[in-house]
Structures are given as C-alpha cells and as structure tokens.
Design an enzyme around this catalytic site. Structure first.
Site, mmCIF file in Angstrom:
data_model
loop_
_atom_site.group_PDB
_atom_site.id
_atom_site.type_symbol
_atom_site.label_atom_id
_atom_site.label_comp_id
_atom_site.label_asym_id
_atom_site.label_seq_id
_atom_site.Cartn_x
_atom_site.Cartn_y
_atom_site.Cartn_z
ATOM 1 N N ARG A 62 5.831 -98.025 10.019
ATOM 2 C CA ARG A 62 5.511 -98.590 11.341
ATOM 3 C C ARG A 62 6.684 -98.392 12.299
ATOM 4 O O ARG A 62 6.537 -98.481 13.510
ATOM 5 C CB ARG A 62 5.110 -100.065 11.240
ATOM 6 C CG ARG A 62 4.835 -100.708 12.593
ATOM 7 C CD ARG A 62 3.818 -101.873 12.567
ATOM 8 N NE ARG A 62 3.902 -102.701 11.401
ATOM 9 C CZ ARG A 62 4.797 -103.682 11.216
ATOM 10 N NH1 ARG A 62 5.685 -103.958 12.159
ATOM 11 N NH2 ARG A 62 4.788 -104.379 10.111
ATOM 12 N N TYR A 115 -4.557 -93.515 35.996
ATOM 13 C CA TYR A 115 -5.593 -93.343 34.969
ATOM 14 C C TYR A 115 -6.248 -94.707 34.710
ATOM 15 O O TYR A 115 -5.561 -95.736 34.675
ATOM 16 C CB TYR A 115 -4.955 -92.767 33.693
ATOM 17 C CG TYR A 115 -5.838 -92.911 32.505
ATOM 18 C CD1 TYR A 115 -7.111 -92.336 32.479
ATOM 19 C CD2 TYR A 115 -5.454 -93.670 31.402
ATOM 20 C CE1 TYR A 115 -7.956 -92.497 31.397
ATOM 21 C CE2 TYR A 115 -6.286 -93.832 30.314
ATOM 22 C CZ TYR A 115 -7.540 -93.250 30.323
ATOM 23 O OH TYR A 115 -8.373 -93.428 29.257
ATOM 24 N N ASP A 189 4.338 -90.686 34.204
ATOM 25 C CA ASP A 189 3.359 -90.197 33.227
ATOM 26 C C ASP A 189 3.238 -88.689 33.443
ATOM 27 O O ASP A 189 2.729 -88.241 34.474
ATOM 28 C CB ASP A 189 2.019 -90.919 33.440
ATOM 29 C CG ASP A 189 0.976 -90.523 32.395
ATOM 30 O OD1 ASP A 189 0.997 -89.361 31.928
ATOM 31 O OD2 ASP A 189 0.125 -91.374 32.070
ATOM 32 N N LYS A 214 -3.783 -84.781 24.963
ATOM 33 C CA LYS A 214 -4.189 -83.762 25.936
ATOM 34 C C LYS A 214 -3.500 -82.431 25.628
ATOM 35 O O LYS A 214 -3.659 -81.909 24.550
ATOM 36 C CB LYS A 214 -3.892 -84.293 27.338
ATOM 37 C CG LYS A 214 -4.372 -85.729 27.570
ATOM 38 C CD LYS A 214 -5.862 -85.839 27.423
ATOM 39 C CE LYS A 214 -6.487 -87.150 27.798
ATOM 40 N NZ LYS A 214 -6.186 -88.327 27.062
#
Ligand code: 3LM
Length: 399
Positions: A62, A115, A189, A214
């Site tokens: 993690r 977004y 971003d 993406k």
C-alpha cells in the site's frame, strides 16, 4: 546503461530506459512484476527501521512496491521532477494529493472548468470538510490575482482544459502566484499533454497530476494515475494521502502495462497530434460545424501560449455544431468507425458528449456558469489512418 536519469539522453530514449536496468534483474529486458502485498524482514530491528523511515526498503505494497518504483522513477524523469507516486486512478492521484495539502479553512483556487469528477470531488468532497473552493477564470490573470487571499494554499488547473480546450499560461500563472506567496502550491493536471508535449514543473508549477489511464497507458486497458513533484511533498502524499486517506494503490500488473505504454509515448503522441490537427482543419471548413476548439488552429485564442509551452498541440478537439445538441446527437449516433465512449488517449478515436457524460456531474446551471456548453462534442483523435477517421466523421456530419 545506467538506470538513473541522464539529462543528455533524449525524451524518447528515457521513455524506454529511465528507472530500469536489466542488469539488476537477471538481464530481463522487461521489468519483473512483483505480485506481493508484503515484504519479509531479516529481523525485528529492520522491520521497525523501515516503518520508522530510518531505513529505505519496502514493507507493504500500500506504500511502495519495486515494480511501482520503476514507473515512479520513469515518470519523475520524464516530467523533470524529483519524485513521483503512481496511484490506482487519476482521481486517486488528485484526491491523495489534495487531502494531503489542504485543511479546513484553507482556500483552493481553481480554474472555472475542470474534468467532471475533479469538480465533483472539490464541490462535494473537499467543501464538505471545510475547504473553501474558489473558482476563477485562469485565462484572465487579473481574475486570479483578485481571488488570491491569505488563506490560499493551492492553485489547481488543467491545460488544455477538459472539455472546452481553453489554454492556461503555466509560467505566468506560477510566477504571479509565487509573487503573491511563494508557499502556495501550483498543481497542473497534465493528462491531456503528457510530458511528451508539456512539462509544467519546468515552467514553475510545483506538482503535476495525471490520469495514466489516458495517453500514458495509451491502450484503453487500465485505470491509473500519478503525481510528480519534489521528493518531500511526494513522500508526504505517499505516507499520508495514499497510505492513510485514500488507499488508492496501483496494482503491479497495471504498472507493467503503463511502463510498456510509455515506451511508445512519444511516437504515439506524434501521431495523435498529426491526426487531431488534420481532423480540426477538416471540421473548421465543414459547413455543419459552428466552432472548433483546438489550440493548433491559428485563430484559437490559446494558440500563442500553446505554441510556447507545448511541443505540439495534442490529440484532443472540441466542437459545436450549427444545429446544436440535436445535431450532435444525430452525428454521434451515425458514426461507424469512431467509438462513442468517454476517456481519451487510446488507439481508437473516441467521441463523446460532455454535458451528458464526462461533465454530467455538473448541474445544467453549473455547466452554464463554468463554461461547458450543452451542445459541445469532444473528440480524442486515435491512431488510425487519418483519412479513415475523417471519412467516418464526414459521413456522420452529412447525414
Ligand atoms: C474523460 N477523464 O473522459 P481517472 N484528469 C483529467 C481527466 O480527463 C480524467 C481524470 C483526471 C475522463 C474519464 S469520465 C467518466 C472518463 C484531465 C479522466 C481522472 O481516475 O484515471 O479516470 O482520471 O474525460
């Protein structure tokens, strides 16, 4: 070849090699996938030292994993940052970062268009926990200046913006923010560009976030994200935002796929950009099209800034048809080759309707206020032969 960054090597070379040395892995050309949740210690003292951060080394996936570390080194190298953290999704990167940096009473100053899920996280997530979310038009620097306050901790924006393709001047926005208060973090971003086209950290931004789903992955077969910046902040995000708050941990197999995708990033971006330019030029001339939003068109308001801060104009296009929303629906339903789907940056050309899909979390009133028109159509130019994409778009527009 050394596994560490060598600034003399070009971007394409570093995309293939940075962060990985086959000599350290039995000569294996490709990185091993460490499918493990935990790591065995030699003794109690070693386990304690790793938990305390006194000794480097993994202790639980993690927090970190050797396969993940290769991707993080490569991303940091390509974005020209000190360190990176790979996450389970782009939203995992954004939420882990902002939960780490913000506290109740802090102001988060953001561009008015984001977004959809980023907007939703801010409006319905951070706001609920007492963060003051303030929107400004980041193409208007006076508007940013008017909204900076002593409580501003973070500036956040996308460029080009999803979905309406406005372009922000990263260097100018970073400079004016640092002039006001050098402690404010500027976060960009960079999903739409990737470091193959734009490197915000070299222009004055502090952190870059990505949806690696993406272009970085590039094949539409995974969900992932990343944040890149200075080593101290990345460590804070890893140990606080990721470990304790979101748990948005990337899987080793997903890491492997992204490393594979990044090897061809520059090649793919070149083709995405070429195809988008040709599609945008066709759309601009088409009698059914009202407006095309693409920074590679000379009359686009963002063209000048994009020419300076991007190496090419990207693979994303937005458009409005003269017949508005109804004409858009007719066109989308007539396409044969181009896929009607959200997401972007895949080999397949994708088309979607932001108001009812990616940006449907905004209410109609919010869309009007935040500059997302109801008739807007978004295209992610794929890697197919551009003549085939254009022929499909034309037959759908003419129907
Ligand atoms: C989309 N976008 O189709 P993930 N930042 C940007 C993004 O475009 C996205 C994220 C972050 C789209 C996804 S919409 C349901 C599909 C600029 C994602 C979030 O968590 O990896 O999806 O990244 O525009």
């Amino acid at each position: 070849m050394s596994s560490t960054s060598n600034s003399k090597l070009s971007f394409a070379t570093r995309s293939v090699h940075a962060g990985y040395n086959s000599a350290d892995h039995e000569g294996s050309l490709n990185p091993p996938i460490y499918m493990t949740s935990t790591f065995a210690f030699d003794n109690v003292a070693q386990g304690a030292a790793r938990f305390a951060g006194e000794e480097s080394g993994h202790f639980y996936s993690r927090v970190s994993n050797p396969t993940q570390q290769i991707l993080e080194t490569r991303l940091a190298d390509l974005e020209e940052g000190e360190a990176a953290l790979a996450t389970a999704s782009g939203m995992g990167a954004i939420t882990s970062t902002l939960w780490t940096l913000l506290a109740p009473g802090d102001q988060l100053l953001v561009d008015k268009t984001l977004y959809g899920c980023t907007f939703s996280f801010m409006e319905h997530g951070l706001k609920k926990f007492g963060v003051d979310i303030c929107y400004a038009d980041f193409t208007d620097h006076a508007d940013i200046q008017a909204n900076l306050s002593e409580n501003t901790r973070v500036l956040y924006f996308e460029t080009p913006v999803n979905p309406n393709m406005r372009v922000m001047d990263i260097a100018a926005i970073s400079a004016l923010t640092k002039d006001y208060n050098p402690e404010i973090r500027v976060i960009v971003d960079n999903t739409y560009c990737t470091p193959a086209l734009q490197r915000p950290l070299t222009l004055g931004a502090d952190l870059v976030v990505h949806s690696a789903t993406k272009y970085l992955g590039g094949h539409g077969d995974l969900i992932a994200g990343a944040v890149v910046g200075d080593a101290e902040t990345i460590q804070q995000i890893r140990l606080s935002g990721l470990k304790d708050m979101t748990g948005a941990v990337i899987a080793p197999m997903t890491v492997f796929l992204i490393l594979r995708g990044i090897k061809t990033l520059q090649l793919r971006m070149e083709r995405h950009c070429q195809n988008a330019q040709a599609i945008a030029e066709m759309l601009e001339q088409h009698p059914t099209v009202d407006q095309v939003f693409f920074p590679g068109l000379k009359n686009n308001p963002g063209h000048q800034i994009a020419s300076q801060q991007m190496d090419d104009f990207g693979g994303m296009i937005a458009l409005e048809l003269k017949g508005g929303y109804e004409a858009g629906v007719r066109m989308l339903n007539r396409l044969k080759l181009v896929k009607l789907a959200v997401s972007l940056g895949d080999a397949e050309t994708l088309i979607q309707h932001p108001a009812s899909m990616t940006h449907s979390v905004y209410t109609p009133e919010e869309r009007a206020e935040h500059g997302i028109s109801e008739g807007l159509v978004r295209i992610s130019a794929g890697l197919e032969a551009v003549g085939d994409i254009i022929a499909d778009l034309e037959q759908a527009l003419e129907g």
